[in-house]
Write an enzyme that holds these catalytic residues in place. Structure first.
Site, PDB file in Angstrom:
ATOM      1  N   ASP A  13     133.940 -53.964  92.505  1.00 12.20           N
ATOM      2  CA  ASP A  13     132.679 -53.592  92.042  1.00 12.20           C
ATOM      3  C   ASP A  13     131.514 -54.377  92.438  1.00 12.20           C
ATOM      4  O   ASP A  13     131.837 -55.822  92.048  1.00 12.20           O
ATOM      5  CB  ASP A  13     132.595 -53.312  90.597  1.00 12.20           C
ATOM      6  CG  ASP A  13     133.006 -52.156  89.959  1.00 12.20           C
ATOM      7  OD1 ASP A  13     133.498 -51.376  91.100  1.00 12.20           O
ATOM      8  OD2 ASP A  13     133.290 -51.940  88.856  1.00 12.20           O
ATOM      9  N   GLY A  39     137.050 -49.667  89.613  1.00 12.24           N
ATOM     10  CA  GLY A  39     137.882 -48.526  89.903  1.00 12.24           C
ATOM     11  C   GLY A  39     138.420 -47.966  88.348  1.00 12.24           C
ATOM     12  O   GLY A  39     138.587 -48.625  87.561  1.00 12.24           O
ATOM     13  N   ASN A  43     140.161 -50.101  85.492  1.00  9.92           N
ATOM     14  CA  ASN A  43     139.162 -50.321  84.384  1.00  9.92           C
ATOM     15  C   ASN A  43     139.868 -49.735  83.025  1.00  9.92           C
ATOM     16  O   ASN A  43     140.036 -50.161  82.121  1.00  9.92           O
ATOM     17  CB  ASN A  43     137.957 -49.326  84.497  1.00  9.92           C
ATOM     18  CG  ASN A  43     136.839 -50.185  85.341  1.00  9.92           C
ATOM     19  OD1 ASN A  43     137.156 -51.322  85.624  1.00  9.92           O
ATOM     20  ND2 ASN A  43     135.806 -49.335  85.846  1.00  9.92           N
ATOM     21  N   GLY A 222     128.374 -39.940  71.307  1.00 12.71           N
ATOM     22  CA  GLY A 222     129.618 -39.921  70.771  1.00 12.71           C
ATOM     23  C   GLY A 222     130.387 -39.346  71.395  1.00 12.71           C
ATOM     24  O   GLY A 222     130.567 -39.032  72.771  1.00 12.71           O
ATOM     25  N   ASP A 244     124.339 -51.913  80.015  1.00 13.77           N
ATOM     26  CA  ASP A 244     124.906 -51.503  81.137  1.00 13.77           C
ATOM     27  C   ASP A 244     126.170 -50.237  80.823  1.00 13.77           C
ATOM     28  O   ASP A 244     126.901 -50.620  79.918  1.00 13.77           O
ATOM     29  CB  ASP A 244     125.768 -52.455  82.148  1.00 13.77           C
ATOM     30  CG  ASP A 244     126.238 -51.967  83.472  1.00 13.77           C
ATOM     31  OD1 ASP A 244     126.219 -50.561  83.570  1.00 13.77           O
ATOM     32  OD2 ASP A 244     126.910 -52.744  83.938  1.00 13.77           O
ATOM     33  N   GLY A 249     133.006 -45.002  79.876  1.00 12.75           N
ATOM     34  CA  GLY A 249     133.804 -43.780  79.778  1.00 12.75           C
ATOM     35  C   GLY A 249     135.398 -44.344  79.769  1.00 12.75           C
ATOM     36  O   GLY A 249     136.496 -43.858  79.229  1.00 12.75           O
ATOM     37  N   ASP A 250     135.497 -45.373  80.821  1.00 13.11           N
ATOM     38  CA  ASP A 250     136.877 -45.853  81.343  1.00 13.11           C
ATOM     39  C   ASP A 250     137.212 -46.697  79.770  1.00 13.11           C
ATOM     40  O   ASP A 250     138.443 -46.606  79.430  1.00 13.11           O
ATOM     41  CB  ASP A 250     136.889 -46.845  82.497  1.00 13.11           C
ATOM     42  CG  ASP A 250     136.590 -46.015  83.698  1.00 13.11           C
ATOM     43  OD1 ASP A 250     136.822 -44.867  83.797  1.00 13.11           O
ATOM     44  OD2 ASP A 250     136.060 -46.592  84.564  1.00 13.11           O
ATOM     45  N   SER A 289     132.760 -56.660  79.577  1.00 11.20           N
ATOM     46  CA  SER A 289     132.514 -56.223  78.230  1.00 11.20           C
ATOM     47  C   SER A 289     133.242 -55.394  77.397  1.00 11.20           C
ATOM     48  O   SER A 289     132.988 -55.008  76.384  1.00 11.20           O
ATOM     49  CB  SER A 289     130.808 -55.708  78.139  1.00 11.20           C
ATOM     50  OG  SER A 289     130.888 -54.409  79.146  1.00 11.20           O
TER      51      SER A 289
END
Length: 304
Positions: A13, A39, A43, A222, A244, A249-250, A289
């Protein structure tokens, strides 16, 4: 300890932070730059491992991936099934993030495109308690083989259909939990994405998908959980200061898989995943994070 196998992508990344995302033809100056491991496969594997799960990653990387493999191993991810691709470099994702936390991403698949059905371990799931988590940054035939093999072996299949593309009905029918965002759900159904949680709920209530449960991620709104024969349930997200959104989603998918592998109820698992994703957006970078179990069990940070 729960067992999770993630079949998916590994990227380098390259993250640039800017005030505003560039318009077509515009050049903007970056305020910061971070390089890390990304990726969807990597992730999601890290997100689950941070929560204490026993995680194995099945992927392909280039000969340039030594640092990446060491970083994944340091997170507790089993990389013995991450194979080298002789004629390709590791995938690269160029990520631009603006001051509101929104992003634009361009991906060169690289070695991810070399992952083949023959690379899948014979045993993906050892039993009903094992979870296999798959995404769309690898070839469709590999996704299909991983899903169908897991179903045959009695494991739990979680499919994150991102980026959006068609999925064969027989593959969807073998999925226990489908985790799209709203745009991906609309693409699977061949409709325009609705606006807001209410529109998403109406679409989900009338969706005809042959899979088991569907968990739709809604970003700051949510998630929606639709179990067979039951109405959709909206799980709101805590309000946080987003820095960020890359990797949120990962993080959600990894946390969901972790809870399911521990035998958790889907609704409780999705609620925990919403909180994990909310924590993930408060820092820069897809993996840096992602919360640990201790952080996730603490109250989420409130927005300023």
């Amino acid at each position: 300890m729960p067992s999770i196998t993630v079949v998916g992508s590994v990227n380098r990344d390259l993250v640039l932070t800017v005030q505003d995302l560039p318009r077509p033809g515009e050049t903007v100056l970056a305020e910061g730059f971070v390089e890390g491991v990304g990726g969807k496969g990597a992730n999601q594997a890290v997100a689950a491992a941070r929560l204490g799960a026993r995680v194995r990653l099945v992927a392909r990387v280039g000969a340039d991936a030594g640092t990446i493999l060491r970083a994944l191993a340091a997170e507790g991810v089993d990389v013995t099934t991450v194979l080298p691709a002789a004629d390709a470099t590791t995938g690269i994702a160029s990520v631009v993030v603006d001051r509101a936390g929104e992003n634009a991403i361009v991906v060169n698949p690289g070695a991810n495109a070399a992952l083949a059905v023959a690379d899948l371990p014979a045993e993906l799931a050892g039993g009903a308690g094992d979870v296999v988590l798959v995404q769309h940054e690898i070839a469709p035939e590999v996704v299909a083989a991983a899903v169908l093999r897991t179903r045959e072996q009695g494991g739990t299949v979680v499919l994150n259909p991102a980026p959006a593309r068609p999925v064969a009905p027989e593959v969807l029918a073998a999925v226990d939990v489908l985790v799209p965002n709203l745009g991906e759900l609309a693409a699977l159904l061949g409709v325009e994405p609705p606006a807001g949680p209410d529109g998403a709920r109406a679409l989900l209530e009338h969706a005809e998908l042959p899979c088991g449960a569907v968990v739709v991620t809604l970003g700051a709104d949510g998630a929606l959980v639709k179990r067979p024969g039951r109405p959709a349930v909206h799980l709101p997200a805590p309000v946080v200061d987003a820095v960020d959104t890359v990797g949120a989603g990962d993080t959600f998918c990894g946390a969901l898989a972790d809870s399911l592998a521990r035998g958790g109820d889907l609704l409780a698992a999705a609620e925990r995943a919403v909180r994990a994703a909310s924590l993930a957006v408060t820092g820069l970078g897809a993996q840096s994070s992602m919360p640990t179990a201790a952080q996730l069990d603490s109250p989420p940070p409130a927005a300023a």
